[in-house]
Write a protein that holds these residues in place. Sequence first.
Motif, PDB file in Angstrom:
ATOM      1  N   HIS A  75       0.817  -1.211   0.000  1.00  0.00           N
ATOM      2  CA  HIS A  75       0.000   0.000   0.000  1.00  0.00           C
ATOM      3  C   HIS A  75       0.853   1.265   0.000  1.00  0.00           C
ATOM      4  O   HIS A  75       0.340   2.355   0.298  1.00  0.00           O
ATOM      5  CB  HIS A  75      -0.957  -0.007   1.190  1.00  0.00           C
ATOM      6  CG  HIS A  75      -2.035  -1.037   1.059  1.00  0.00           C
ATOM      7  ND1 HIS A  75      -3.154  -0.845   0.293  1.00  0.00           N
ATOM      8  CD2 HIS A  75      -2.130  -2.300   1.549  1.00  0.00           C
ATOM      9  CE1 HIS A  75      -3.914  -1.921   0.327  1.00  0.00           C
ATOM     10  NE2 HIS A  75      -3.309  -2.823   1.084  1.00  0.00           N
ATOM     11  N   CYS A  76       2.129   1.108  -0.294  1.00  0.00           N
ATOM     12  CA  CYS A  76       3.039   2.257  -0.398  1.00  0.00           C
ATOM     13  C   CYS A  76       2.322   3.442  -1.050  1.00  0.00           C
ATOM     14  O   CYS A  76       1.689   3.289  -2.092  1.00  0.00           O
ATOM     15  CB  CYS A  76       4.262   1.858  -1.223  1.00  0.00           C
ATOM     16  SG  CYS A  76       5.278   3.274  -1.721  1.00  0.00           S
ATOM     17  N   LEU A  77       2.436   4.603  -0.415  1.00  0.00           N
ATOM     18  CA  LEU A  77       1.705   5.771  -0.913  1.00  0.00           C
ATOM     19  C   LEU A  77       2.259   6.269  -2.242  1.00  0.00           C
ATOM     20  O   LEU A  77       1.580   6.965  -2.985  1.00  0.00           O
ATOM     21  CB  LEU A  77       1.752   6.897   0.127  1.00  0.00           C
ATOM     22  CG  LEU A  77       1.069   6.575   1.457  1.00  0.00           C
ATOM     23  CD1 LEU A  77       1.301   7.697   2.465  1.00  0.00           C
ATOM     24  CD2 LEU A  77      -0.426   6.341   1.259  1.00  0.00           C
ATOM     25  N   ARG A  78       3.516   5.922  -2.524  1.00  0.00           N
ATOM     26  CA  ARG A  78       4.116   6.343  -3.798  1.00  0.00           C
ATOM     27  C   ARG A  78       4.330   5.155  -4.715  1.00  0.00           C
ATOM     28  O   ARG A  78       5.171   5.197  -5.611  1.00  0.00           O
ATOM     29  CB  ARG A  78       5.465   7.025  -3.524  1.00  0.00           C
ATOM     30  CG  ARG A  78       5.328   8.404  -2.897  1.00  0.00           C
ATOM     31  CD  ARG A  78       6.673   9.112  -2.807  1.00  0.00           C
ATOM     32  NE  ARG A  78       7.482   8.632  -1.709  1.00  0.00           N
ATOM     33  CZ  ARG A  78       7.495   9.174  -0.488  1.00  0.00           C
ATOM     34  NH1 ARG A  78       6.734  10.218  -0.221  1.00  0.00           N
ATOM     35  NH2 ARG A  78       8.252   8.676   0.465  1.00  0.00           N
ATOM     36  N   ARG A  79       3.596   4.065  -4.475  1.00  0.00           N
ATOM     37  CA  ARG A  79       3.897   2.850  -5.194  1.00  0.00           C
ATOM     38  C   ARG A  79       3.635   2.971  -6.689  1.00  0.00           C
ATOM     39  O   ARG A  79       2.726   3.666  -7.140  1.00  0.00           O
ATOM     40  CB  ARG A  79       3.081   1.678  -4.650  1.00  0.00           C
ATOM     41  CG  ARG A  79       1.605   1.678  -5.002  1.00  0.00           C
ATOM     42  CD  ARG A  79       0.884   0.515  -4.333  1.00  0.00           C
ATOM     43  NE  ARG A  79      -0.556   0.530  -4.553  1.00  0.00           N
ATOM     44  CZ  ARG A  79      -1.415   1.238  -3.847  1.00  0.00           C
ATOM     45  NH1 ARG A  79      -0.991   2.033  -2.870  1.00  0.00           N
ATOM     46  NH2 ARG A  79      -2.713   1.188  -4.106  1.00  0.00           N
ATOM     47  N   LYS A  80       4.448   2.244  -7.424  1.00  0.00           N
ATOM     48  CA  LYS A  80       4.124   1.943  -8.797  1.00  0.00           C
ATOM     49  C   LYS A  80       3.770   0.467  -8.820  1.00  0.00           C
ATOM     50  O   LYS A  80       4.160  -0.295  -7.914  1.00  0.00           O
ATOM     51  CB  LYS A  80       5.303   2.270  -9.698  1.00  0.00           C
ATOM     52  CG  LYS A  80       5.602   3.774  -9.657  1.00  0.00           C
ATOM     53  CD  LYS A  80       6.792   4.185 -10.451  1.00  0.00           C
ATOM     54  CE  LYS A  80       6.879   5.715 -10.443  1.00  0.00           C
ATOM     55  NZ  LYS A  80       8.016   6.204 -11.218  1.00  0.00           N
ATOM     56  N   VAL A  81       3.031   0.071  -9.813  1.00  0.00           N
ATOM     57  CA  VAL A  81       2.626  -1.322  -9.891  1.00  0.00           C
ATOM     58  C   VAL A  81       2.962  -1.826 -11.292  1.00  0.00           C
ATOM     59  O   VAL A  81       2.518  -1.252 -12.288  1.00  0.00           O
ATOM     60  CB  VAL A  81       1.112  -1.491  -9.604  1.00  0.00           C
ATOM     61  CG1 VAL A  81       0.753  -2.971  -9.539  1.00  0.00           C
ATOM     62  CG2 VAL A  81       0.727  -0.791  -8.309  1.00  0.00           C
ATOM     63  N   ILE A  82       3.782  -2.861 -11.328  1.00  0.00           N
ATOM     64  CA  ILE A  82       4.269  -3.375 -12.614  1.00  0.00           C
ATOM     65  C   ILE A  82       3.092  -3.736 -13.521  1.00  0.00           C
ATOM     66  O   ILE A  82       2.232  -4.535 -13.151  1.00  0.00           O
ATOM     67  CB  ILE A  82       5.181  -4.605 -12.383  1.00  0.00           C
ATOM     68  CG1 ILE A  82       6.481  -4.169 -11.699  1.00  0.00           C
ATOM     69  CG2 ILE A  82       5.479  -5.321 -13.700  1.00  0.00           C
ATOM     70  CD1 ILE A  82       7.387  -5.321 -11.268  1.00  0.00           C
TER      71      ILE A  82
END
Lengths: 333, 333
Positions: free
Chosen positions: A108-115
């Motif tokens: 749930h990282c607030l700056r996440r990118k998702v592959i």
Amino acid sequence: MQDKVPGTVMRVTWLEGGELQMREAATPRVDAGQAVVRVRLAGICGTDLELARGYAAFAGIPGHEFVGEVVAAPDDDATPWTPGRRVVGEINVRCDACRECRAGRDTHCLRRKVIGIRGRDGAFADYVRVPVANLHAIPDDVPDEAAVFAEPLAAALAIRDRVRLDGSERILLVGAGRLGQLVARVLRAHGCTKLEAIARHPRQRALLAAADVPAVAEDDVEHAAYDVTIDTSGSESGLALARWALRPRGTLVVKSTHHGARDFDFAQLVVDEITVVGSRCGPFAPALAHLANGTIDPRPLIDAILPLTDARAAFAAAARPGALKILLRPGAP
Amino acid sequence: MQDKVPGTVMRVTWLEGGELQMREAATPRVDAGQAVVRVRLAGICGTDLELARGYAAFAGIPGHEFVGEVVAAPDDDATPWTPGRRVVGEINVRCDACRECRAGRDTHCLRRKVIGIRGRDGAFADYVRVPVANLHAIPDDVPDEAAVFAEPLAAALAIRDRVRLDGSERILLVGAGRLGQLVARVLRAHGCTKLEAIARHPRQRALLAAADVPAVAEDDVEHAAYDVTIDTSGSESGLALARWALRPRGTLVVKSTHHGARDFDFAQLVVDEITVVGSRCGPFAPALAHLANGTIDPRPLIDAILPLTDARAAFAAAARPGALKILLRPGAP
């Protein structure tokens, strides 16, 4: 820097404005913390189909279910990823610094990118760049055709972490497609014997029967009788049926990509004191363990394996009612 | 049959078609399993106001928060209810035979009537008929003005049974009205120190301060930062704020009478993996224990005590923004 670095150009599928096409793109380069993985197989899931319909305004290379082999990885990593090592990869790319990462909720990282889903290119390509921290090695006896299910199987396993189940619960699974079949197998593997599933298509019912899960016709579903209901359909009618079948104080698990807002009766949610649980990504390690020890074999779910260059046809096949898993195989490098 | 049986006619409030009026009605008679209770005080809650606005198409005598004294009860009951004994009563009248009753979820009895809410007359009257099985005796040192809160305090306590709380959670309470104030006191009494509440009215904020709960302005609520949020507002905007403030994998407790369907973003429910919990009725025994040992004193919440004959004015007062508890006191029999 390890050897076998790929050429400068690769074949990719490109999704933009709801249009999918093949094109060439620059092959990813190794940089700090990132490995380059040659894609051996990649699976199409419901979220890919939603992206192709415009969900989340994704533009880039889709694909987040994959098995591949490391072609290059940074030297300085504590656990070296030898070229040729077969791997799968977790899809949430975290910052390790935000409040959610620090709280241990890195998916749930607030700056996440998702592959392949959000801000980061995916695996419907010859190569995919994956953070070394996201890699999992595949046991030798797990074939590619099973390993490619690691990500959706992990997602199915997430239910165990979000809902306490002791096996005694009467459970209704709404939807027996790609994800639903995996959820059915996870629940059976964890001792849930009172499980019924709604399957609209004969092949789905046959696959359920092979996993020892009885199919129930929609008209035969008992009202307010299930302790737990799980919607994997992603449809408004599926969600409504899962709600309708739930007993007071039961738990409704929403395990699918819904397309935005749904009408939901909060008066009745309170009166019936139900719990609604959203579930997305799950743990890779137990997924790989299930694949390695054979307690779950997802390979019967494969409808077809098509070359990457047939991605448009593959997406069309995956979107057909009743379709199960369509895999893409990139060409030899 | 015990003595002190009331006269044949009593004063009641009557709600029908959203119209509230005083009228005379037959005094309830003792019959199998049922006691007749003289109402000493009865409280108006949000659900009563919803009923008066037409919710659930209730027709009859409303009122489900009450303290009274037994005037008559069946002889044959194992625990005799002596006339004069002060009591409160659980409101769900169960059948003891249906699937939910047999499963121990008797507040969800499939054939239930609910005193003053569904299919059964309530306590805004001189007398109310209550199943003996629903009665709880009030400890002598709990005054009527506190005992009348047993039902809503039990409802507030229900949160503990529906959500695991260890006191470390950062909690946002949306709404500091009648029920919100009780929820705030319950959470404080159970060691939840990281509790903030949204209160729109100065008196609500003063009551929160007296309970050692800081009020937070809506504009100062931190987005996606609370482990648990609780909506007691019953409003669409309150529910939306509780959702907005919730962190990923957090729990949103819906603790109010909502008026039917709300738009709810199920895509985001899945992405954020949140849990939504509906909560209605709760356990009377711990509520009475809190009142008896003084760990919760609800009496500061009382705005006014009006005669039963002023029920319409009392409902109007209870419906004013920022109103807290309005009690009705029936005349002497």
